[in-house]
Design an enzyme around this catalytic site. Structure first.
Site, short mmCIF file in Angstrom:
data_model
loop_
_atom_site.label_atom_id
_atom_site.label_comp_id
_atom_site.label_asym_id
_atom_site.label_seq_id
_atom_site.Cartn_x
_atom_site.Cartn_y
_atom_site.Cartn_z
N ASN A 32 -2.64 0.68 -8.05
CA ASN A 32 -3.39 0.17 -6.89
C ASN A 32 -3.22 1.16 -5.72
O ASN A 32 -2.79 0.80 -4.63
CB ASN A 32 -2.95 -1.25 -6.51
CG ASN A 32 -3.91 -1.87 -5.53
OD1 ASN A 32 -3.55 -2.27 -4.43
ND2 ASN A 32 -5.18 -1.93 -5.89
N ALA A 35 -4.00 5.55 0.43
CA ALA A 35 -3.73 6.86 1.05
C ALA A 35 -2.24 7.18 1.10
O ALA A 35 -1.85 8.35 1.08
CB ALA A 35 -4.33 6.89 2.45
N HIS A 37 -0.05 6.59 -1.27
CA HIS A 37 0.30 7.22 -2.55
C HIS A 37 -0.25 8.65 -2.62
O HIS A 37 0.41 9.55 -3.14
CB HIS A 37 -0.29 6.43 -3.73
CG HIS A 37 0.28 5.05 -3.88
ND1 HIS A 37 -0.44 3.92 -3.56
CD2 HIS A 37 1.47 4.63 -4.33
CE1 HIS A 37 0.30 2.86 -3.82
NE2 HIS A 37 1.46 3.25 -4.28
N GLY A 149 8.33 7.29 -1.07
CA GLY A 149 7.92 7.06 0.32
C GLY A 149 9.06 6.48 1.15
O GLY A 149 9.87 5.69 0.67
N ASP A 152 9.63 2.39 1.78
CA ASP A 152 10.65 1.60 1.07
C ASP A 152 11.98 2.33 1.26
O ASP A 152 12.50 2.95 0.33
CB ASP A 152 10.28 1.48 -0.41
CG ASP A 152 8.99 0.70 -0.60
OD1 ASP A 152 8.95 -0.48 -0.24
OD2 ASP A 152 8.01 1.29 -1.06
N GLN A 155 14.92 1.46 -1.01
CA GLN A 155 14.66 1.98 -2.37
C GLN A 155 14.98 3.47 -2.43
O GLN A 155 15.66 3.94 -3.36
CB GLN A 155 13.20 1.72 -2.73
CG GLN A 155 12.72 2.45 -3.97
CD GLN A 155 11.32 2.04 -4.38
OE1 GLN A 155 11.14 0.99 -4.93
NE2 GLN A 155 10.33 2.88 -4.12
N VAL A 178 2.76 6.32 5.60
CA VAL A 178 1.38 6.48 6.07
C VAL A 178 0.95 5.14 6.66
O VAL A 178 1.14 4.09 6.04
CB VAL A 178 0.45 6.92 4.92
CG1 VAL A 178 -1.00 7.03 5.40
CG2 VAL A 178 0.92 8.26 4.36
N MET A 186 0.84 1.32 5.24
CA MET A 186 -0.03 1.03 4.09
C MET A 186 0.80 0.45 2.94
O MET A 186 1.89 0.93 2.64
CB MET A 186 -0.73 2.29 3.63
CG MET A 186 -1.79 2.70 4.60
SD MET A 186 -2.89 3.91 3.86
CE MET A 186 -3.93 4.20 5.27
N SER A 187 0.24 -0.58 2.30
CA SER A 187 0.91 -1.22 1.17
C SER A 187 -0.14 -1.96 0.36
O SER A 187 -1.10 -2.51 0.92
CB SER A 187 1.94 -2.24 1.69
OG SER A 187 2.31 -3.13 0.66
#
Ligand code: PAF
Length: 283
Positions: A32, A35, A37, A149, A152, A155, A178, A186-187
């Site tokens: 899914n 931007a 990713h 990223g 997270d 993580q 981003v 963004m998520s």
């Protein structure tokens, strides 16, 4: 770009590149793609000569009442975006390729010093699922470098620790979060927000920035900063899980001399659970 679904096929392609002396960069994802990713792929492209991305919605990192079944899956669109971003190989395994005996009975990797606090307190077992699947993906892909990223942040910190403690020969690169123009990180889960909730959602970033400003200005009343952050989120209509000021290196409570800190928050808004963070350096 080639798409493969088996471990054997990934190994064959990557080992071929390695024989040619190519540096291999890897971006693990749950698909899914957005931007955020794409920025990870771009960071990978700056650090490698061949690029692998995985798309795997990892059941082990979802709790029993979480959104595994409904997590957005858009494989054809993801494939198109990865190809356009210059990815060479997309690995999209089925669950039984990764967990042949089922996720419940699989061998696990945990980083207990970091995985039970913050997110781990509200999502028990989540990071065990993340570190397990990332360890497996690293063994499958055998990348030189992997990109995660900063969105997270916990993580990322856990993966760095796992790689160091398990002596994995992978360089971990952090890519900046981003954000949409109004500041919302963004998520894939932002699509759970209604239009009204979407308008409120950037308040989480605003609360984090306000906290970071206090920390940067020398305010060391971290408990007070955290209380103010929780209150700001509640007043804006969120149901916060936590709002915390921590040391960036190990997510511990800030020592008086600690310079690199991070403010992290998680909060529910309608059906969505948003997480975000802002890093801050104290002089
Ligand atoms: O950040 C994610 O999308 C996932 O947690 C990851 C790293 C791909 C592991 O499933």
């Amino acid at each position: 770009m080639e798409t493969v679904t088996t471990i054997a096929a990934v190994r064959e392609r990557v080992r071929g590149w390695r024989r040619e002396g190519r540096r291999v960069a890897f971006v693990p994802t749950m698909g899914n793609l957005h931007a955020g990713h794409v920025s990870l792929i771009e960071a990978a492209r700056r650090r490698g000569e061949r690029f692998v991305a995985s798309i795997f919605v990892n059941p082990m990192q979802f709790g029993p009442n979480e959104d595994f079944a409904h997590y957005p899956r858009t494989p054809r669109e993801d494939e198109r975006m990865l190809a356009a971003a210059g990815c060479n190989l997309m690995f999209m395994p089925e669950v039984n390729e990764i967990y042949p005996h089922g996720p419940e009975r699989a061998t696990r990797v945990e980083v207990p010093a970091l995985s039970r606090m913050l997110e781990g307190e509200f999502r028990p077992g989540h990071f065990e699922g993340v570190s397990t699947v990332v360890a497996k993906l690293f063994h499958i892909v055998e990348p030189d470098v992997a990109v995660f990223g900063e969105k997270d942040f916990q993580q990322l910190t856990i993966i760095r620790r796992m790689v160091a403690e398990l002596c994995m020969p992978v360089e971990i690169v952090a890519a900046p979060t981003v954000r949409d123009a109004d500041g919302l990180a963004m998520s894939s889960r932002n699509q759970y927000l209604t239009a009204d909730e979407r308008a409120l959602a950037p308040q989480i970033y605003a609360a984090l920035q306000a906290a970071a400003k206090r920390v940067r200005s020398g305010d060391a009343d971290f408990a007070g900063i955290e209380r103010a952050g929780l209150l700001a989120l509640e007043s804006a209509g969120f149901r916060p899980d936590y709002f915390a000021v921590r040391q960036a290196a190990d997510l511990g409570a800030p020592a008086p001399a600690a310079r690199e800190l991070v403010v992290l928050a998680a909060a529910r808004l309608g059906k969505a659970r948003l997480i975000d963070n802002v890093q801050v350096s104290r002089s």
